[in-house]
Design an enzyme around this catalytic site. Structure first.
Site, mmCIF file in Angstrom:
data_model
loop_
_atom_site.group_PDB
_atom_site.id
_atom_site.type_symbol
_atom_site.label_atom_id
_atom_site.label_comp_id
_atom_site.label_asym_id
_atom_site.label_seq_id
_atom_site.Cartn_x
_atom_site.Cartn_y
_atom_site.Cartn_z
ATOM 1 N N ASP A 182 -5.124 -8.229 -3.401
ATOM 2 C CA ASP A 182 -5.462 -7.923 -2.012
ATOM 3 C C ASP A 182 -6.804 -8.511 -1.591
ATOM 4 O OD1 ASP A 182 -5.507 -6.901 0.532
ATOM 5 O OD2 ASP A 182 -5.319 -4.806 -0.034
ATOM 6 N N HIS B 241 0.832 -1.210 0.000
ATOM 7 C CA HIS B 241 0.000 0.000 0.000
ATOM 8 C C HIS B 241 0.868 1.263 0.000
ATOM 9 C CE1 HIS B 241 -3.433 -2.547 0.373
ATOM 10 N NE2 HIS B 241 -3.121 -2.955 1.581
#
Length: 466
Positions: free
Chosen positions: A327, A276
């Site tokens: 993810d 991220h």
């Protein structure tokens, strides 16, 4: 154990090699499932099978939580005044608390088949659902890990298994919440699990290690893991700076921002994969560039969760390797991840072709993002070689030129259209380590896997108030 492939030879009309597209490429695969010869500008031999379209390497999915496939599409309503990452997380824990090893295998097998159709041939599984829901170990301590390994082997995808260090609920909390009890792994647990995976002996399987986040791991545990992994060549993954609240809490606790703290502690090196890395400043980006670490961006999940936008132009200018991940599994195709990596920037900056760099001889946005993801994905998976060149694993994707989104597209703009013209058909053929796992859009066992997945979904959600 998978049977090693026989030596094979193919001819491709076009293939993406280091440096870009090349024409008329002869491809030879050795008996270990690796490229032995890659020879462009070669007329098609009469006795060699011809691939049915242009060829790309498979891409690494650099960040996956397989169990969250069972939650995709089920958090898209708001019954209260506000909804954010933290409220989503509390709802997601319902799945994390309910799955057992058999359920996880069915969920992961469904997901991994979808990832193959989406163009990923290796998946980095950031795995933290370790124990029974009450936190007690299974009789077979690594039963949940075995479920993931077995699912990947069944489907034929490559797997980088990343057992996760996870030991507290937040910077100011000494232990996990009750609904996090099954996540508990300390540094020694993580290292033991990674070593067990490495001993497994599957040819498409390797292991790294992971830290859930700075909020979930004590500083002394990160340093213990550093000692344990001294000399270890595999990747080290961590969620970092995904949420502004995490950055604020880290500042309040340590006086430093998360990436700043990792750099100040001397932890970062080329093995580290910063997942991220949304809320980072320019100084942190330069520290990452200096360390050789990779940033793993998950655009569809970050959009779905309202995380925010990372500073993509700054990452690119600094030369930091970039990878992409599925993810939370709301999207399971790299074409869409790359599209939204760019589209998010366009929306935020009110500009077009943000990732292009004509001044550096890289005017094609899709090609620059694609090559970055290809190179960064190799680092995320702990693979020294990746792509279509000798010594790398023989993975490839065959483009379906019957895809309407590609009709009439000049050959030099093929990758542009693959990324930015949608919707598109899945890949016609997919190879992993010299084995065809998708052929003419057909994937062996997919109907049975979908039936098993549907059964699990019924158990999880049939009585849910959704």
């Amino acid at each position: 154990m998978t049977t090693p492939p026989a030596a094979q030879t193919f001819w491709a009309p076009r293939a993406w090699l280091p440096g870009g597209w090349r024409e008329a490429v002869l491809l030879e695969i050795d008996g270990q499932g690796r490229w032995q010869l890659v020879q462009p500008d070669t007329p098609a031999p009469e006795d060699v099978p011809q691939l049915a379209g242009p060829v790309l390497p498979g891409l690494v999915d650099a960040h996956s939580h397989a169990f969250q496939r069972a939650f995709a599409g089920l958090a898209e309503r708001r019954e209260t005044e506000g909804d954010d990452f933290w409220s989503w997380r509390d709802r997601m824990y319902r799945v994390a608390g309910a799955v057992d090893p058999a359920m996880l295998r069915a969920i992961a097998a469904q997901l991994y088949g979808e990832l193959l159709r989406g163009g990923y041939t290796q998946v980095c599984e950031f795995h933290y659902v370790q124990h029974r829901p009450d936190g007690q170990p299974y009789a077979e301590r690594h039963a949940m890990i075995h479920a993931l390994v077995d699912a990947a082997a069944e489907v034929g995808i490559g797997l980088t298994l990343l057992p996760v260090l996870y030991e507290r609920a937040g910077f100011a909390q000494a232990a996990l919440r009750p609904d996090q009890a099954r996540f508990h792994f300390d540094a020694d647990d993580v290292w033991a699990a990674a070593q067990a995976v490495q001993r497994h002996g599957h040819p498409r399987l390797n292991a790294g290690v992971a830290i859930h986040s700075l909020r979930a791991a004590r500083p002394e545990s990160l340093h213990r893991l550093r000692v344990l992994t001294e000399g270890f060549g595999g990747p080290i993954h961590i969620h970092v700076a995904e949420q502004l609240a995490e950055v604020r809490d880290c500042l309040a606790t340590t006086g430093l921002r998360p990436v700043e703290w990792l750099a100040q502690q001397g932890l970062l090196d080329a093995r580290w994969q910063l997942v991220h890395a949304t809320h980072v400043n320019r100084a942190e980006i330069m520290a990452v560039a200096h360390s050789g670490s990779t940033a793993v961006i998950c655009p569809s999940t970050e959009a779905n969760l309202g995380d925010g936008l990372t500073d993509l132009p700054a990452w690119l200018r600094a030369g930091v390797p970039l990878a992409v991940g599925s993810d939370s599994q709301v999207t399971r195709a790299w074409r869409e991840e790359l599209r939204w990596m760019e589209y998010g920037q366009r929306l935020g900056l009110r500009s077009r072709n943000v990732a292009a760099a004509p001044e550096a001889g890289q005017p094609a946005t899709a090609e620059r993002l694609w090559q970055a993801a290809l190179d960064g994905g190799a680092a995320a998976a702990g693979e020294a070689l990746w792509g279509i060149h000798p010594g790398a694993r023989a993975d490839l994707l065959v483009v379906d030129l019957a895809d309407a989104s590609l009709t009439g597209i000049p050959s030099g703009r093929l990758l542009d259209a693959l990324v930015f013209s949608s919707p598109g058909r899945p890949w016609r053929d997919v190879m992993v380590a010299g084995h065809w796992v998708v052929r003419e859009h057909q994937q062996p066992g997919s109907h049975d896997r979908q039936a098993h997945f549907d059964s699990v979904m019924q158990r999880l959600w049939v009585d849910a108030a959704y």
